[in-house]
Design a protein around this motif. Structure first.
Motif, PDB file in Angstrom:
ATOM      1  N   LEU A   7       0.697  -1.187  -0.049  1.00 43.41           N
ATOM      2  CA  LEU A   7       0.114   0.047   0.002  1.00 43.41           C
ATOM      3  C   LEU A   7       0.739   1.328  -0.159  1.00 43.41           C
ATOM      4  CD1 LEU A   7      -2.922   1.037   0.177  1.00 43.41           C
ATOM      5  CD2 LEU A   7      -2.821   1.104   2.672  1.00 43.41           C
ATOM      6  N   ARG A   8       0.534   2.067  -0.763  1.00 46.33           N
ATOM      7  CA  ARG A   8       1.403   3.345  -1.073  1.00 46.33           C
ATOM      8  C   ARG A   8       0.267   4.340  -1.346  1.00 46.33           C
ATOM      9  NH1 ARG A   8       4.286   1.447   1.257  1.00 46.33           N
ATOM     10  NH2 ARG A   8       6.596   1.087   1.171  1.00 46.33           N
ATOM     11  N   ALA A  19      -6.776   6.307  -1.473  1.00 45.22           N
ATOM     12  CA  ALA A  19      -5.602   5.483  -1.760  1.00 45.22           C
ATOM     13  C   ALA A  19      -5.578   4.415  -2.689  1.00 45.22           C
ATOM     14  CB  ALA A  19      -5.415   4.740  -0.246  1.00 45.22           C
ATOM     15  N   TYR A  20      -4.465   4.400  -3.376  1.00 48.60           N
ATOM     16  CA  TYR A  20      -4.352   3.351  -4.527  1.00 48.60           C
ATOM     17  C   TYR A  20      -3.122   2.672  -4.320  1.00 48.60           C
ATOM     18  CZ  TYR A  20      -7.898   6.377  -6.696  1.00 48.60           C
ATOM     19  OH  TYR A  20      -8.938   7.024  -6.956  1.00 48.60           O
ATOM     20  N   ASP A  21      -3.265   1.322  -4.738  1.00 40.97           N
ATOM     21  CA  ASP A  21      -2.062   0.339  -4.612  1.00 40.97           C
ATOM     22  C   ASP A  21      -1.272   0.453  -5.855  1.00 40.97           C
ATOM     23  OD1 ASP A  21      -3.492  -0.501  -2.411  1.00 40.97           O
ATOM     24  OD2 ASP A  21      -4.707  -1.936  -3.733  1.00 40.97           O
ATOM     25  N   ILE A  22       0.056   0.547  -5.342  1.00 39.52           N
ATOM     26  CA  ILE A  22       1.295   0.622  -6.201  1.00 39.52           C
ATOM     27  C   ILE A  22       2.190  -0.233  -5.899  1.00 39.52           C
ATOM     28  CG2 ILE A  22       2.817   2.034  -7.514  1.00 39.52           C
ATOM     29  CD1 ILE A  22       1.162   4.235  -7.186  1.00 39.52           C
ATOM     30  N   GLY A 466       5.161   8.532  -2.008  1.00 41.08           N
ATOM     31  CA  GLY A 466       5.712   7.380  -1.329  1.00 41.08           C
ATOM     32  C   GLY A 466       7.266   7.331  -1.228  1.00 41.08           C
ATOM     33  N   PRO A 467       7.851   6.454  -0.854  1.00 38.89           N
ATOM     34  CA  PRO A 467       9.319   6.286  -0.762  1.00 38.89           C
ATOM     35  C   PRO A 467       9.906   5.953  -1.976  1.00 38.89           C
ATOM     36  CG  PRO A 467       8.164   4.398   0.186  1.00 38.89           C
ATOM     37  CD  PRO A 467       7.006   5.294  -0.291  1.00 38.89           C
ATOM     38  N   LYS A 472       6.128   5.808  -8.150  1.00 39.28           N
ATOM     39  CA  LYS A 472       5.734   6.887  -8.673  1.00 39.28           C
ATOM     40  C   LYS A 472       6.056   7.482 -10.145  1.00 39.28           C
ATOM     41  CE  LYS A 472       7.852   9.124  -5.223  1.00 39.28           C
ATOM     42  NZ  LYS A 472       8.485   7.748  -4.879  1.00 39.28           N
ATOM     43  N   SER A 473       7.706   7.324 -10.171  1.00 35.07           N
ATOM     44  CA  SER A 473       8.390   7.843 -11.578  1.00 35.07           C
ATOM     45  C   SER A 473       7.772   6.987 -12.594  1.00 35.07           C
ATOM     46  CB  SER A 473       9.690   7.835 -11.427  1.00 35.07           C
ATOM     47  OG  SER A 473      10.165   8.841 -10.343  1.00 35.07           O
TER      48      SER A 473
END
Length: 494
Positions: A7-8, A19-22, A466-467, A472-473
């Motif tokens: 979860l991020r 919240a969305y899962d990546i 997120g970390p 993300k990128s």
């Protein structure tokens, strides 16, 4: 949401937070681990394929009609140039016989009991009938040695002038044609590299591409330039030398040619091994260059983690691999070069032993004919041996052209210059990720996004939070179409 891995949160400002899962794995991460994985994958792929997959005549695929005519003309000049040495031997044989005849005449006339009468050497104290009974029929007073030597000098001057002109056109035409083709190859290769998708660059480092644009294309140039003309010239000398030997003295030629297949087998085996080892050597040097370029371009990161010695060791390991292939190639070339010269010198010994018996014992050959046959076959064998460096250049060019031509022929998965595809009439700005699953081409075993679904409305500000390594990128790069998802879709903005 379906397909949750870790979860991020992705916060959408302007609407309520969701919240969305990546997946937690991104492209960014430890640079050393990533590059090692990439190198291991590329090495496995390259080992599965032969080092050379390009035929010799495929090296000329970018030649225009003008270059083809230049190469044909240069080849014809090389053929005539190559026949000059056997032609010179014909003149040399006639010159030798002329000198011997003149010397024999002088020695016989030095005998006080003989003299020249009616252009025939006869005994002074015998009648003409008695001389005929003794078979005194050797002619004299007919040979003008100065006139004959002047004619031979003119022959050599003519051959030298022809060789000068033919040699100039032979080399200049082939080099000019090769320069034009290499220009096209460099241009097409760079253009195709610029059209490749980003995923292709993940699997091919900048250092490797630089190496191929400089060293590999230069090897192709060596394979299609003057070396071709030189090879044709030497092969023509080989053929003409043996033809002259068969015409002038087939017995001696057959004895010498009996061992010639040993030379041909040695040249063929050397070309085969050198071709394979050259391809492996080029791949090893390209890999080493890729490591050096990667480290130098990220030197701040390397210094920050104290990885200087680790990168030096990694570069040294790649150089050791290249050195190993180079040493093997040198051993193979040295062995077969010594082997071919050993066979050639054995031909010398055999030819002198058998040829002397044909001149002295059976008197089937004149001394000039013996020299013509011997040196003709000898020069033919020598030129066959001297053509082996040309075969090495051809093998190196084929090995270097393998990756270059495959890159030129490759169709990019995402072609930035293509006009095909759906074009939007109106752009509103909505973005949607629909069940997107993705992994990077350099790490296909690591799933970055798993069944990601995410709508982003226009006129809203969306932040991916997120970390490092959360993906993300990756999501942004998919939207920019640096990559295409493996599953699902990112529909065009509407």
């Amino acid at each position: 949401m379906p397909g949750s891995v870790k979860l991020r949160s992705i916060k959408k400002f302007g609407q309520e937070n969701n919240a969305y899962d990546i997946a937690d794995e991104g492209q960014n991460g430890d640079y050393m681990t990533m590059s090692t994985s990439k190198d291991t994958k590329n090495t496995k792929d390259k080992k599965e394929q032969p080092a050379i997959r390009v035929g010799f005549f495929q090296l000329f695929r970018f030649a225009s009609c003008r270059e083809i005519m230049m190469m044909i003309t240069g080849s014809l000049c090389a053929v005539v140039h190559g026949s000059a040495q056997p032609l010179m031997l014909l003149v040399f044989g006639m010159l030798t016989d002329t000198f011997i005849e003149y010397d024999i005449e002088l020695q016989m006339l030095e005998d006080p009991g003989k003299h020249c009468l009616n252009n025939t050497i006869q005994f002074r104290n015998l009648t003409e009938e008695e001389n005929l009974e003794l078979n005194m029929t050797r002619s004299c007073g007919i040979l003008d040695i100065e006139y004959e030597m002047t004619n031979f000098a003119y022959y050599y001057v003519g051959i030298g002038a022809a060789v000068f002109i033919l040699g100039y056109f032979q080399i200049s035409l082939w080099v000019t044609a090769a320069a034009k083709q290499i220009q096209i190859i460099r241009m097409m290769y760079f253009r195709k590299v610029m059209r490749m998708e980003i995923g292709w660059f993940d699997c091919n480092s900048v250092g490797e591409l630089n190496t191929r644009m400089s060293d590999d294309i230069n090897k192709i140039n060596d394979a299609i330039a003057d070396q071709v003309g030189i090879f044709i010239q030497r092969f023509t000398t080989f053929v003409c030398g043996f033809l002259m030997g068969f015409v002038k003295g087939w017995k001696l030629t057959l004895v010498i040619i009996a061992v010639s297949p040993l030379i041909g087998v040695g040249a063929a085996l050397m070309a085969l091994f050198v071709a394979k080892l050259t391809g492996q050597e080029l791949q090893a040097y390209a890999k080493a260059g890729a490591v050096a370029d990667e480290v130098l371009s990220s030197i701040r990161t390397v210094a920050a983690f104290g990885g200087e010695m680790k990168e030096v060791d990694r570069y040294d390991k790649n150089l050791i691999s290249a050195q190993r292939w180079g040493i093997r190639k040198g051993l193979i070339m040295g062995f077969f070069t010594g082997y071919m010269w050993f066979i050639i010198f054995l031909c010398y010994a055999l030819a002198f032993w058998y040829g002397s018996s044909l001149v002295v014992d059976t008197q089937e050959y004149s001394p000039g004919t013996l020299l013509q046959v011997f040196f003709g076959v000898l020069i033919a064998a020598l030129n066959l041996g001297q053509a082996s460096p040309c075969l090495e250049a051809f093998a190196s060019g084929r090995g270097a052209a393998t990756i270059i031509f495959e890159t030129i022929e490759r169709e990019p998965e995402i072609d930035c210059l293509s006009e095909a595809g759906y074009k939007l009439d109106k752009v509103k700005g909505d973005i949607e990720f629909h069940n997107v699953t993705f992994h990077y081409p350099s790490r296909p075993e690591v799933k970055i996004l798993d069944q990601l679904s995410l709508p982003v409305k226009s006129s809203e500000t969306t932040a991916f939070v997120g970390p490092s390594g959360a993906g993300k990128s990756t999501a942004i790069q998919l939207f920019q179409r640096f990559y295409d998802p493996k599953e699902g879709m990112v529909p065009p903005c509407s």
